[in-house]
Design a protein around this motif. Structure first.
Motif, short mmCIF file in Angstrom:
data_model
loop_
_atom_site.label_atom_id
_atom_site.label_comp_id
_atom_site.label_asym_id
_atom_site.label_seq_id
_atom_site.Cartn_x
_atom_site.Cartn_y
_atom_site.Cartn_z
N PHE A 144 4.12 -13.32 -0.01
CA PHE A 144 3.18 -12.22 0.11
C PHE A 144 2.42 -12.38 1.42
O PHE A 144 2.22 -13.49 1.91
N GLU A 145 1.99 -11.27 2.00
CA GLU A 145 1.28 -11.27 3.28
C GLU A 145 0.21 -10.18 3.26
O GLU A 145 0.46 -9.06 2.79
N GLY A 146 -0.96 -10.50 3.79
CA GLY A 146 -1.99 -9.49 3.98
C GLY A 146 -1.69 -8.68 5.23
O GLY A 146 -1.32 -9.23 6.26
N ILE A 147 -1.83 -7.36 5.13
CA ILE A 147 -1.49 -6.49 6.26
C ILE A 147 -2.56 -5.40 6.42
O ILE A 147 -3.43 -5.21 5.56
N VAL A 148 -2.46 -4.70 7.54
CA VAL A 148 -3.26 -3.50 7.77
C VAL A 148 -2.28 -2.35 7.92
O VAL A 148 -1.48 -2.33 8.87
N PHE A 149 -2.33 -1.42 6.97
CA PHE A 149 -1.47 -0.25 7.06
C PHE A 149 -2.14 0.77 7.98
O PHE A 149 -3.26 1.22 7.71
N LYS A 150 -1.46 1.11 9.05
CA LYS A 150 -2.02 2.08 9.99
C LYS A 150 -1.30 3.41 9.80
O LYS A 150 -0.11 3.55 10.09
N GLY A 151 -2.06 4.37 9.29
CA GLY A 151 -1.50 5.70 9.09
C GLY A 151 -1.65 6.55 10.35
O GLY A 151 -2.72 6.61 10.94
N VAL A 152 -0.56 7.16 10.75
CA VAL A 152 -0.57 7.99 11.96
C VAL A 152 -0.04 9.38 11.61
O VAL A 152 0.67 9.58 10.62
N GLY A 153 -0.38 10.34 12.46
CA GLY A 153 0.02 11.72 12.22
C GLY A 153 1.15 12.18 13.12
O GLY A 153 1.76 11.40 13.86
N ALA A 174 8.58 -9.25 8.87
CA ALA A 174 9.88 -9.14 8.20
C ALA A 174 10.49 -10.52 7.96
O ALA A 174 11.05 -10.79 6.88
N ASN A 175 10.37 -11.41 8.93
CA ASN A 175 10.92 -12.77 8.77
C ASN A 175 10.15 -13.55 7.72
O ASN A 175 10.74 -14.27 6.91
N ARG A 176 8.83 -13.44 7.74
CA ARG A 176 8.01 -14.18 6.77
C ARG A 176 8.21 -13.69 5.34
O ARG A 176 8.12 -14.46 4.39
N LEU A 177 8.49 -12.39 5.21
CA LEU A 177 8.68 -11.80 3.88
C LEU A 177 10.15 -11.71 3.49
O LEU A 177 10.47 -11.21 2.41
#
Length: 410
Positions: free
Chosen positions: A117-126, A161-164
């Motif tokens: 598992f990894e903590g992430i920041v989901f960046k939503g773009v338009g 991707a590699n870590r997960l």
């Protein structure tokens, strides 16, 4: 052809000159200028190239100036929404030099797989997001399709991707926190692209996808976003434009330049300017000293010739110009070889990336180069001008040479 230039040319091309005592000293002087020019060209090109590359990477993920709500939130996560019904959106016409503005929103989450598992920041773009800024960093797949209905497509960094243990086309679950005491939001995303910026701070955090995911989870309206990212035409004027934008937006909003947001990184980049300046000064001093020594040896070696020229009526400045022309020939030979080898090294690095760097320390995987013809021209002109001006001083020794004593000199 001027007499001084004619005599200087004959001295340079004569066989006696090539086999004289001064020949090895002259070769050393030419080599010193060539090596100095190589060092200057490479240091300027790599220093400026590294600065530009890091600026591009930071800008690709943040824009040049970020407009958000005026609050105490210092994290990367959008808390209070901003309405898109603004006079500066979608075109920032009130400030000249703004090339683009885009709406974004971020939300913290945790990606959970069967093994990690990894903590992430989901960046939503338009739809208006400038993907061309990130396109060069996408190593696999494509960008998400944001022009149709809401879909789970995202791009993720190769580091995550590699870590997960994920790959292109895989799906994964992400949990987004709600208010205290409530179950988290669960979203299932599909990897359609993998990027590798080499910037550890961003690669370890950002997952990019549709902004509508953040709007739904935060229960925002369609016209509510987390922040606006502004791009300017001229990065060198970012502080000036940042102040103009701050004055142009409502008082409840705040604007921060990426130089302020990532202060430590940009202060580190400014050190390169000082390092480059030190290298330029040292190389010019070394080249000049070698040329002074070579000129003095040439003068001493041609003492009898100086006496003859003075005896037949040549004045001091005429004789001095002969040796200055001779020295100029040596300087330009050194500059020629320095440019040839220096530019050749830059082209090899640009196309083949021979010199690798540790991205954890330098934020890039290979040494970037910026081949700017203007910089190279200024380096050549500056070096030649400084050397010639300094050489006028040792050439003054010619005025002290007496024709009578010179003719007896052996």
């Amino acid at each position: 052809m001027k007499l001084e230039y004619f005599i200087a040319q004959r001295l340079t091309t004569s066989k006696d000159h090539k086999s004289s005592i001064s020949a090895p000293i002259i070769k050393i002087a030419i080599a010193a200028i060539a090596i100095g020019m190589i060092m200057m060209i490479v240091s300027v090109a790599t220093g400026v190239g590294l600065q530009q590359k890091i600026r591009q990477k930071v800008s690709a993920f943040n824009g040049h100036i970020v407009i958000s709500n005026f609050d105490d939130n210092q994290s990367e996560v959008s808390v209070e929404p901003i309405s898109t019904n603004q006079t500066f959106y979608p075109k920032f016409n009130s400030v000249e030099g703004v090339s683009h503005i885009q709406a974004v929103a971020t939300k913290a989450g945790i990606i959970r797989t069967e093994t990690a598992f990894e903590g992430i920041v989901f960046k939503g773009v338009g739809k208006e997001f400038q993907w061309n800024n990130l396109q060069e960093y996408i190593v696999e797949g494509r960008i998400p399709n944001l022009k149709e209905n809401l879909n789970p497509e995202v791009i993720i960094s190769r580091y995550l991707a590699n870590r997960l243990q994920l790959k292109l086309g895989d799906k994964f679950n992400t949990y987004f926190m709600k208010e205290e005491g409530k179950l988290p939001n669960l979203r299932n995303f599909k990897i359609v692209g993998i990027y590798n910026s080499g910037f550890q701070e961003f690669d370890a955090s950002y997952v990019l996808g549709d902004i509508r995911h953040v709007q739904r989870m935060n229960k925002w309206q369609k016209d509510q976003v987390g922040a606006f990212e502004v791009f300017v035409d001229d990065f060198s004027k970012i502080q000036e434009k940042g102040e103009e934008i701050y004055e142009a937006i409502p008082s409840t909003y705040n604007s921060v330049t990426i130089e302020e947001k990532y202060f430590n990184i940009f202060e580190w980049l400014k050190l390169f300017d000082f390092n480059i300046l030190v290298i330029l000064i040292i190389m010019v001093v070394v080249a000049t000293i070698n040329m002074v020594v070579a000129l003095l040896v040439l003068i001493l070696e041609r003492t009898q010739m100086i006496g003859i020229l003075k005896a037949v009526g040549a004045n001091n400045w005429t004789v001095r110009k002969i040796f200055l022309y001779n020295a100029s020939h040596l300087i330009f030979r050194g500059l020629f070889w320095g440019n040839l080898i220096g530019i050749g090294m830059l082209l090899l690095q640009h196309y083949f990336g021979i010199v690798k760097l540790n991205p954890e320390n330098y934020y890039v995987t290979q040494a970037p180069v910026a081949i700017n013809p203007l910089h190279i021209l200024l380096l050549n002109l500056g070096t030649a001008l400084v050397c010639l001006i300094v050489l006028i001083i040792p050439s003054y020794i010619i005025t002290k040479i007496s024709p009578v004593k010179a003719l007896r000199f052996d």
